[in-house]
Structure formats: C-alpha cells, structure tokens
Design a protein around this motif. Structure first.
Motif, PDB file in Angstrom:
ATOM      1  N   UNK A   1      23.280  31.941  33.263  1.00  0.00           N
ATOM      2  CA  UNK A   1      21.912  32.179  33.724  1.00  0.00           C
ATOM      3  C   UNK A   1      20.911  31.637  32.692  1.00  0.00           C
ATOM      4  N   UNK A   2      21.181  31.983  31.428  1.00  0.00           N
ATOM      5  CA  UNK A   2      20.326  31.492  30.348  1.00  0.00           C
ATOM      6  C   UNK A   2      20.216  29.970  30.385  1.00  0.00           C
ATOM      7  N   UNK A   3      21.356  29.319  30.538  1.00  0.00           N
ATOM      8  CA  UNK A   3      21.385  27.854  30.520  1.00  0.00           C
ATOM      9  C   UNK A   3      20.563  27.290  31.677  1.00  0.00           C
ATOM     10  N   UNK A   4      20.702  27.910  32.858  1.00  0.00           N
ATOM     11  CA  UNK A   4      19.970  27.431  34.041  1.00  0.00           C
ATOM     12  C   UNK A   4      18.468  27.542  33.825  1.00  0.00           C
ATOM     13  N   UNK A   5      18.038  28.726  33.377  1.00  0.00           N
ATOM     14  CA  UNK A   5      16.613  28.961  33.159  1.00  0.00           C
ATOM     15  C   UNK A   5      16.087  27.988  32.102  1.00  0.00           C
ATOM     16  N   UNK A   6      16.855  27.829  31.025  1.00  0.00           N
ATOM     17  CA  UNK A   6      16.419  26.970  29.928  1.00  0.00           C
ATOM     18  C   UNK A   6      16.278  25.516  30.401  1.00  0.00           C
ATOM     19  N   UNK A   7      17.243  25.048  31.194  1.00  0.00           N
ATOM     20  CA  UNK A   7      17.170  23.672  31.686  1.00  0.00           C
ATOM     21  C   UNK A   7      15.950  23.475  32.585  1.00  0.00           C
TER      22      UNK A   7
ATOM     23  N   UNK B   1      21.139  17.090  32.514  1.00  0.00           N
ATOM     24  CA  UNK B   1      22.020  18.096  33.105  1.00  0.00           C
ATOM     25  C   UNK B   1      22.467  19.127  32.072  1.00  0.00           C
ATOM     26  N   UNK B   2      22.486  18.730  30.792  1.00  0.00           N
ATOM     27  CA  UNK B   2      22.997  19.628  29.758  1.00  0.00           C
ATOM     28  C   UNK B   2      22.375  19.235  28.417  1.00  0.00           C
ATOM     29  N   UNK B   3      21.307  19.945  28.042  1.00  0.00           N
ATOM     30  CA  UNK B   3      20.652  19.597  26.764  1.00  0.00           C
ATOM     31  C   UNK B   3      21.427  20.181  25.577  1.00  0.00           C
ATOM     32  N   UNK B   4      22.150  21.280  25.814  1.00  0.00           N
ATOM     33  CA  UNK B   4      22.689  22.079  24.703  1.00  0.00           C
ATOM     34  C   UNK B   4      24.124  21.742  24.304  1.00  0.00           C
TER      35      UNK B   4
END
Ligand code: UDP
Ligand code: MG
Length: 241
Positions: free
Chosen positions: A137-143, A155-158
């Motif tokens: 969820x965190x990853x989705x919101x952050x993106x 698609x994936x900054x982290x």
C-alpha cells in the motif's frame, strides 16, 4: 591497477549476518563477468560486527568507507558513488535481495541509456516474494505521489539496484541532498531534469529477501519520505539543482 570498469557500491547498516555472503557472491560473480571491478562497502555507523567483517575480508578489490555515525542509505550511497572509479557505477543492497546477476542486466541496459534502474513491476521481472500488505500500500501511494507531485512516472522508484554511467553518476550524486530513503526519487528527478535517458529494467528479487529485517520504519519513514518529495520540489524551486 587500471581504472575499474565496474564499481559496485553497497551501503551496509548492521549487516553482520549478510555482508560476508554478499561479498562472496558478488566478488565471485564479478571475477567471472567483469574481472576489472571494485566493490565499495559503505559502513553506515553499524553497531554490530559489520565493520570488522569487511576489514578482515581478504579481497583487495573490496574497499571500505566508514561513516562517522548512522546517516541513512542515501548518504551512504552518495559517499560510495563519489569515491567510485568505474566506468559504470552500480549500487545495491547488502542483503542480496537482488542477486548479482542483476548487475549484468543493468550494465547491458546502460549501454543505451545513461541511467538504468531495476524494476520489480515491469514485465519480465522475477519477484519471488511479495512484500507484506502495508508495504504494498505504501509503495502504491508513494508512486502515485511521485507521479502527481514530481511528474515521475516510473513503475518502481524504490528498487534497491540502479546503474549509472560514471559522468552521469558524478553529476547527479554531487547534487544529491536527500540522505534518507527518499534519495532514489531525487536521483530520478535529477536524471530527468538533466535529460538523461532512463531505462527501466526487469530484475530478479529473491525469496530470501526478508521484509522482517528491513530497517524501514513503517510509521515514521513513509512520513519522512513524503516530506522528502516536498523538499526536492523546494530545492528545485530555490535553484539548488
Ligand atoms: N541501510 C543503510 N543505512 C540505513 C538503513 C539501511 O546503509 O540507515 C542499507 C542497508 O544496510 C541495506 C539497504 O540500505 O543495504 C536497504 O536497507 P533494508 O534492507 O533495511 O531496506 P529494504 O530492503 O526493506 O528496502
Ligand atoms: Mg532489504
């Protein structure tokens, strides 16, 4: 020795359980694929035996940098990259979440793009373990925030493995001001600002990758990362980049 072709920068904070295996596997892989290499481990103020293990490590191509205290992943990667001499500079996590074979994939992609970033979310990625729900969820919101606030549509900054051409790395990392987890976004923001081509490369994430041992605090760190986005915007407006 000639200048190395490849520098692999590994930030390490309390990684006594992982670092020896990581150095073994990474140097074995590099000896075979890119024998002219260096590995720079940045010990980020570890309070366990990480430093001793690296100091005792017999491979001369492994270089140690010690931070005076725990400074954050972004700060550590910066120290390593600024010291790196390779034509290609890669950074990757100390827990081998991303096995060294990914180095070759990223270096190959770097031939046509000055920046190649690993991605767990583009077709072809092999992801053996799904993060726990709160991380997803965190990853989705952050993106979403990266796209909305920063205009960064990746698609994936982290993803914890990225590769840069030396000149590009030196230019971007000299400007880097975010020293915590938000640093990846700043790097991408700068790469885009300076018009470098960025390739998103499918990577392999191992099942050994443990989210239980992650140093990311699930409450404090997302908040800090949100403020990092605002700081990047502000630094940009103030002409710091
Ligand atoms: N790390 C660091 N300083 C810190 C926190 C982490 O250098 O203050 C390093 C850590 O040793 C690892 C990488 O950053 O090599 C990613 O950390 P971790 O595996 O905890 O994060 P995750 O895989 O959950 O994103
Ligand atoms: Mg990890």
């Amino acid at each position: 020795m000639n200048k190395p072709n490849i520098s692999v920068v590994i930030p390490a904070y309390n990684e006594e359980k992982n670092i020896k295996k990581t150095l073994d596997e990474t140097s074995k892989f590099l000896e075979k694929e890119f024998p002219n290499y260096e590995i720079i481990v940045v010990n980020d103020g570890s309070t366990d035996l990480t430093r001793n293990i690296i100091e005792d490590y017999p491979n001369k191509k492994v270089i140690l940098i010690n931070n005076d205290k725990n400074r954050g992943k972004g700060y550590s990667v910066k120290q390593g990259v600024l010291k790196a001499k390779g034509k290609k500079i890669i950074f990757m996590d100390a827990d081998l979440a991303y096995p060294p074979s990914n180095i070759k994939t990223l270096v190959d992609a770097n031939k046509s793009a000055k920046v190649s970033i690993g991605s767990r979310s583009v077709p072809g990625a092999i992801v053996e373990v799904r993060p726990p729900l709160h991380r997803r969820i965190m990853a989705k919101v952050f993106l979403k925030l990266c796209a909305l606030l920063m205009g960064l549509n990746y698609a994936d900054t982290q993803c914890g493995i990225k590769c840069f051409d030396r000149e590009v790395a030196k230019k971007i990392f000299q400007k880097q001001r975010i020293f915590g987890w938000g640093f990846d976004v700043e790097l991408l923001f700068l790469a885009k600002k300076y018009n470098y081509k960025i390739a998103q490369v499918p990577i392999h994430l191992r099942k050994e990758h443990s989210f239980q041992t992650s140093k990311l605090n699930p409450i404090k760190d997302p908040i800090k990362m949100f403020f990092d986005l605002l700081r990047i915007k502000l630094f940009d407006l103030l002409g710091k980049y």
